[in-house]
Design an enzyme around this catalytic site. Structure first.
Site, PDB file in Angstrom:
ATOM      1  N   ASP A  38       2.528  -8.137  -3.578  1.00  0.00           N
ATOM      2  CA  ASP A  38       2.098  -8.343  -2.199  1.00  0.00           C
ATOM      3  C   ASP A  38       3.249  -8.130  -1.234  1.00  0.00           C
ATOM      4  O   ASP A  38       4.173  -8.944  -1.168  1.00  0.00           O
ATOM      5  CB  ASP A  38       1.529  -9.749  -2.035  1.00  0.00           C
ATOM      6  CG  ASP A  38       0.808  -9.936  -0.711  1.00  0.00           C
ATOM      7  OD1 ASP A  38       0.780  -8.980   0.099  1.00  0.00           O
ATOM      8  OD2 ASP A  38       0.288 -11.031  -0.474  1.00  0.00           O
ATOM      9  N   ASP A  93       0.908  -2.344   4.194  1.00  0.00           N
ATOM     10  CA  ASP A  93       0.528  -3.489   3.375  1.00  0.00           C
ATOM     11  C   ASP A  93      -0.193  -3.012   2.130  1.00  0.00           C
ATOM     12  O   ASP A  93      -1.251  -2.381   2.224  1.00  0.00           O
ATOM     13  CB  ASP A  93      -0.358  -4.444   4.180  1.00  0.00           C
ATOM     14  CG  ASP A  93      -0.736  -5.679   3.391  1.00  0.00           C
ATOM     15  OD1 ASP A  93       0.127  -6.195   2.648  1.00  0.00           O
ATOM     16  OD2 ASP A  93      -1.887  -6.131   3.508  1.00  0.00           O
TER      17      ASP A  93
END
Length: 501
Positions: free
Chosen positions: A181, A380
């Site tokens: 992440d 992201d």
């Protein structure tokens, strides 16, 4: 009078010509730049992704070299650290009845994540202090007493867009899959005893089995760096919440992390979660690659890291690499920007788009971070579909629509997507190219499969961008797949390299 009518007609004609040219941003005689979408291949993947036989990836038995986080030999090392990246599909069987339900599940979770990211940045911009949010102190809970490389895989079948890598934790190392992440910092794993743990593919970590596990005290520097913490019996407790409602609560500690044959890092600060709920099914925890001080990248003092995300519907793997920048002269690069209000997210300089080889007309300031810290564009890997500020999205979509009037339209809208096509009778199709333009002059042509994706197994494909009412734009993993993304932390630049996976 006839002469005046002629002049008037010429004026109207010229006006219409100029309007048409501006609207399409292209001389009418110039054919658009196109890319070929392999419809058959994409649909074949939709038919096989749900029936993949989960195959557990074996971890190397080669003993890694021990490296301390503070060891200057490691910090100056020129040897790369590499891990495989995998799709969650290779080790967790799909629970979706068909491909469309998988897509809708993905998009629902994706929307929650995007809302969470936007809220986190908004809190930072507005100066909202979340430190008063404490972990639940329930007496009934059971828990009251050099460079590296690894493989990366896609978590598509569980309705999430995450990718995973296999990491060893503790001494002796217990191997487990962790979610990667770039939008969060705190590393954590599920731990025994479990007050409430979700299902994971590997045994839950038992901290008593590791000789290098150490609980952090309430006065430890790492404890003070947590956004949300508490103290119990002089042990530091942590809590991390995510935009989709998922959360983890437990003890903050340090332990050793092993990276296959590449090496291992001692005294990594990580959460040992005893109460973990949400949509992490399959993975044992999370590896935080964000820009904050508690992320794995900062704890190892990495000068760079890179990954290549495999196709979201693929059972193949690629890699996650630390400290191995290899950008070529032909690679697209963009400035790596930071938001002074929040250090977690990686912003990049995006100046605009082209469709069919012609620039889309948008405001120069639409992707800028303003003085308050609002706006901008982040990369992201946990968000699937790219979100664009509404004005930018509308301009991009409309430019694409103008050049696809020859294609058969599909359902008017599906979840996030408002532009869909029916390719059920086609084996391949030529579509206008979509190009990202970055600050500094470099650009990247996206493969057609990175912006036209199947949403069912019968031939419906949608334009894989979505608008957001937020001023923040996010480049998601659908657009990143198949491209080596390099975060050159030492030189504040991002590299995007096609065909280097």
């Amino acid at each position: 009078m006839a002469f005046k009518r002629l002049i008037s007609l010429l004026t109207v004609t010229l006006s219409l010509f100029l309007t048409t040219t501006d609207a399409s941003s292209r001389p009418l005689s110039t054919p658009p730049k196109t890319s070929v979408l392999d419809v058959v291949s994409s649909l074949q993947q939709t038919q096989t992704i749900l029936s993949l036989d989960p195959a557990r990836s074996s971890f190397t038995s080669t003993r890694p070299v021990s490296v301390s986080l503070s060891d200057p030999v490691f910090l100056n090392s020129s040897s790369p650290l590499s891990l495989e990246l995998h799709s969650r599909d290779i080790f967790v069987a799909s629970q979706h009845k068909d491909y469309k339900s998988l897509v809708l599940s993905r998009l629902e979770r994706d929307s929650s994540r995007v809302s969470g990211i936007a809220a986190k940045i908004r809190f930072a911009v507005e100066g909202i202090d979340r430190s008063d949010l404490k972990p639940v102190d329930n007496e009934d809970t059971r828990y009251q007493t050099q460079e590296l490389t690894t493989p990366v895989v896609s978590g598509a079948s569980q309705g999430s867009g995450e990718y995973f890598s296999r990491i060893g934790v503790g001494t002796p190392a217990k191997e487990m899959y962790l979610v990667l992440d770039t939008g969060s910092d705190v590393n954590w794993i599920q731990c025994e005893p479990c007050s409430d743990c979700y299902q994971q593919s590997d045994p839950v970590f038992n901290p008593t089995s590791s000789s290098t596990y150490k609980s952090l005290t309430c006065s430890a520097p790492q404890c003070s760096l947590l956004e949300t913490s508490a103290c119990r019996s002089n042990k530091c407790l942590y809590q991390v919440s995510y935009g989709d409602g998922s959360f983890t609560v437990g003890e903050f500690a340090t332990d050793t992390m092993s990276f296959g044959e590449s090496g291992k890092l001692n005294d990594v600060a990580l959460g040992c979660g005893h109460d973990n709920e949400g949509l992490f099914t399959g993975a044992a925890g999370l590896l935080g690659l964000g820009g904050g001080v508690l992320s794995i990248t900062n704890q190892m003092k990495a000068t760079s890291f890179s990954y290549c995300l495999v196709d979201r519907d693929s059972g193949k793997s690629s890699s996650l690499d630390f400290n191995s920048v290899q950008l070529g002269s032909g690679d697209a690069t963009a400035p790596l920007l930071r938001n002074q209000k929040i250090d977690t997210f990686y912003y990049l300089g995006l100046s605009g788009f082209s469709v069919g080889g012609q620039k889309v007309m948008i405001s120069d300031s639409i992707f800028a971070v303003d003085a308050s810290g609002s706006g901008g564009v982040i990369l992201d890997c946990g968000t699937a579909v790219t979100r664009l500020q509404t004005e930018a999205y509308n301009s991009l979509r409309d430019a694409f629509l103008r050049l696809t009037t020859n294609l058969k339209k599909g359902t008017s809208s599906i979840s996030l997507f408002d532009t869909c096509y029916d390719f059920s009778s086609l084996s391949t199709v030529k579509v206008p190219t979509v190009t990202f333009h970055f600050t500094g002059g470099k650009s990247l042509d996206l493969p057609a499969k990175n912006y036209l994706i199947p949403v069912d197994d019968s031939g419906t494909f949608c334009f894989a961008f979505a608008p957001t009412s937020s001023s923040l734009s996010i480049i998601g993993n659908v657009q990143q797949q198949g491209t080596r993304i390099t975060y050159d932390l030492a030189n504040n630049r991002i590299g995007l390299s096609a065909n280097k996976c």
